[in-house]
Write a protein that holds these residues in place. Structure first.
Motif, short mmCIF file in Angstrom:
data_model
loop_
_atom_site.label_atom_id
_atom_site.label_comp_id
_atom_site.label_asym_id
_atom_site.label_seq_id
_atom_site.Cartn_x
_atom_site.Cartn_y
_atom_site.Cartn_z
N ILE A 17 0.88 -1.18 0.00
CA ILE A 17 0.00 0.00 0.00
C ILE A 17 0.91 1.22 0.00
CG2 ILE A 17 -1.74 1.32 1.24
CD1 ILE A 17 -2.67 -1.29 2.54
N GLY A 18 0.66 2.19 -0.89
CA GLY A 18 1.47 3.40 -0.94
C GLY A 18 1.13 4.36 0.18
N GLY A 19 1.82 5.50 0.21
CA GLY A 19 1.56 6.54 1.20
C GLY A 19 0.47 7.49 0.73
N GLY A 20 -0.36 7.97 1.65
CA GLY A 20 -1.46 8.88 1.32
C GLY A 20 -1.02 10.34 1.29
N GLY A 21 -1.71 11.17 0.48
CA GLY A 21 -1.42 12.59 0.39
C GLY A 21 -2.13 13.40 1.46
N SER A 22 -1.65 14.61 1.69
CA SER A 22 -2.29 15.49 2.69
C SER A 22 -3.21 16.49 2.00
CB SER A 22 -1.23 16.24 3.50
OG SER A 22 -0.53 17.19 2.72
N GLY A 23 -4.11 17.06 2.80
CA GLY A 23 -5.04 18.06 2.29
C GLY A 23 -4.42 19.45 2.27
N GLY A 24 -5.11 20.39 1.61
CA GLY A 24 -4.69 21.78 1.57
C GLY A 24 -5.24 22.57 2.75
N GLY A 25 -4.75 23.82 2.89
CA GLY A 25 -5.23 24.69 3.96
C GLY A 25 -5.51 26.09 3.44
N THR A 71 -1.28 33.04 7.47
CA THR A 71 -1.42 34.36 6.89
C THR A 71 -2.82 34.58 6.36
OG1 THR A 71 0.91 34.36 6.24
CG2 THR A 71 -0.53 35.94 5.13
N ALA A 72 -3.47 35.64 6.78
CA ALA A 72 -4.82 35.95 6.31
C ALA A 72 -4.81 36.14 4.80
CB ALA A 72 -5.35 37.20 6.98
N GLY A 73 -5.82 35.58 4.12
CA GLY A 73 -5.93 35.71 2.68
C GLY A 73 -4.99 34.80 1.91
N ALA A 74 -4.48 33.77 2.56
CA ALA A 74 -3.54 32.86 1.90
C ALA A 74 -4.08 31.44 1.89
CB ALA A 74 -2.19 32.89 2.60
N SER A 75 -3.52 30.61 1.01
CA SER A 75 -3.87 29.19 0.97
C SER A 75 -2.63 28.40 0.57
CB SER A 75 -5.00 28.92 -0.03
OG SER A 75 -4.57 29.19 -1.36
N SER A 76 -2.67 27.09 0.79
CA SER A 76 -1.55 26.23 0.42
C SER A 76 -2.07 24.86 0.01
CB SER A 76 -0.59 26.06 1.60
OG SER A 76 0.43 25.12 1.30
N ALA A 77 -1.55 24.33 -1.10
CA ALA A 77 -1.85 22.95 -1.47
C ALA A 77 -1.18 22.00 -0.48
CB ALA A 77 -1.34 22.69 -2.88
N GLY A 78 -1.64 20.76 -0.46
CA GLY A 78 -1.06 19.75 0.41
C GLY A 78 0.20 19.15 -0.19
N ALA A 108 -1.41 15.17 -3.76
CA ALA A 108 -1.63 16.29 -2.85
C ALA A 108 -3.00 16.94 -3.06
CB ALA A 108 -0.55 17.34 -3.06
N GLY A 109 -3.64 17.37 -1.99
CA GLY A 109 -4.85 18.17 -2.10
C GLY A 109 -4.54 19.52 -2.72
N ALA A 110 -5.53 20.10 -3.41
CA ALA A 110 -5.36 21.36 -4.12
C ALA A 110 -5.80 22.54 -3.26
CB ALA A 110 -6.16 21.34 -5.42
N ALA A 111 -5.46 23.77 -3.73
CA ALA A 111 -5.89 25.00 -3.08
C ALA A 111 -6.03 26.10 -4.10
CB ALA A 111 -4.87 25.42 -2.01
N GLY A 112 -7.07 26.93 -3.96
CA GLY A 112 -7.25 28.05 -4.87
C GLY A 112 -8.69 28.50 -4.91
N THR A 113 -8.98 29.51 -5.69
CA THR A 113 -10.35 30.01 -5.83
C THR A 113 -11.10 29.19 -6.86
OG1 THR A 113 -9.61 31.61 -7.48
CG2 THR A 113 -9.67 32.34 -5.19
N GLY A 114 -12.43 29.18 -6.73
CA GLY A 114 -13.25 28.47 -7.70
C GLY A 114 -13.14 26.97 -7.57
N SER A 115 -13.44 26.28 -8.66
CA SER A 115 -13.48 24.81 -8.66
C SER A 115 -12.09 24.21 -8.48
CB SER A 115 -14.08 24.33 -9.97
OG SER A 115 -14.13 22.92 -10.02
N ARG A 116 -11.99 23.23 -7.57
CA ARG A 116 -10.72 22.54 -7.32
C ARG A 116 -10.97 21.06 -7.14
NH1 ARG A 116 -6.37 25.94 -8.49
NH2 ARG A 116 -7.48 27.95 -8.63
#
Length: 271
Positions: A17-25, A71-78, A108-116
């Motif tokens: 079994i492989g390793g799992g990815g993390s979510g974004g924030g 940071t306010a107004g920021a996001s990060s992919a996993g 990795a989980g994604a991050a951004g505006t709109g559809s992801r």
């Protein structure tokens, strides 16, 4: 891995079994998604040239580490997990014989505006085995606007594919969804703001993990992926926004010694 002296080339299985990815924030008006669950692969009757002496090189896939956004107004992919393999010096990629075994990691989980879209599940086309099943993707957040976090994908297993994290198509604020099930529904996905569940397919403490739930409640992190190989959930609406980590991979080696009076032996490698 040094082969046991009583290894039976005609009666054994190796499972990966492989390793799992993390979510974004996120901290703002963003969609973040859960990490993908890992693939599963199995081979039968792997042969050691000289049992008790011959070795096999292996790697147990690492988990995708969580991310923290303050940071306010920021996001990060996993972060993506990494592949697990047995009897190879490097990831062997796609194959279907019993000379080696590998299972692809969750993305990795994604991050951004709109559809992801959610983090990709571990693919059978990037795995080596006679039996292969794909990991579940993280949940998709397809609203054209709004904010929220989806759950991670579940790990695949001997009964089938991992389940996807729950999707959401609304444009609401701070939406959160649950994680995906593991091993063709054998283990239920983690609830919103909750870690994934640990599987017990191989013994009481080793199995295929389900995806962690997404979080959008103040003061809580995203749900971590269950043991083993599951994706973590996304996280937002808290400071810092800490996403759910994925869970590491696993190798399971089972063989019945040549003597008819011996019971099957079970080993978890890298634990």
């Amino acid at each position: 891995y040094t082969s046991p002296s009583d290894w039976n080339n005609s009666n054994n299985t190796v499972e990966c079994i492989g390793g799992g990815g993390s979510g974004g924030g996120y901290r703002g008006t963003f969609h973040v998604t859960g990490g993908g669950g890992a693939a599963y692969s199995e081979i039968n009757n792997f042969s050691f040239a000289t049992p008790g002496t011959t070795t096999a090189t292996y790697r147990v896939g690492s988990f995708g580490a969580s991310v923290s956004v303050s940071t306010a107004g920021a996001s990060s992919a996993g972060n993506a997990g990494s592949a697990t393999w047995f009897n190879s010096a490097a990831d062997p990629g796609n194959g279907s014989d019993n000379s080696k075994c590998s299972a692809a990691a969750g993305g990795a989980g994604a991050a951004g505006t709109g559809s992801r879209n959610g983090g990709t599940g571990g693919a059978t086309t990037s795995s080596w085995g006679q039996t292969k099943s794909a990991g579940g993707r993280g949940g998709n957040m397809t609203g054209a606007s709004g904010s929220g976090s989806s759950g991670g994908g579940g790990a695949a297993g001997p009964s089938g594919a991992g389940g996807a994290g729950v999707d959401d198509a609304t444009t609401g604020s701070n939406v959160a969804t649950a994680g995906g099930s593991a091993n063709n529904g054998t283990t239920a996905g983690g609830a919103v703001s909750t870690g994934g569940n640990n599987g017990t397919e191989f013994d009481a403490s080793h199995g295929c993990g389900s995806g962690g739930g997404g979080n959008a409640s103040a003061g809580k992190p995203g749900g971590y992926g269950g043991s083993y190989g599951a994706g973590g959930g996304g996280c937002g609406n808290t400071n810092p926004a800490v996403s759910g980590a994925g869970n590491q991979g696993l190798i399971v080696v089972t063989y019945t010694p040549a003597s008819a009076f011996n019971s099957p032996n079970l080993a978890m490698i890298g634990m």
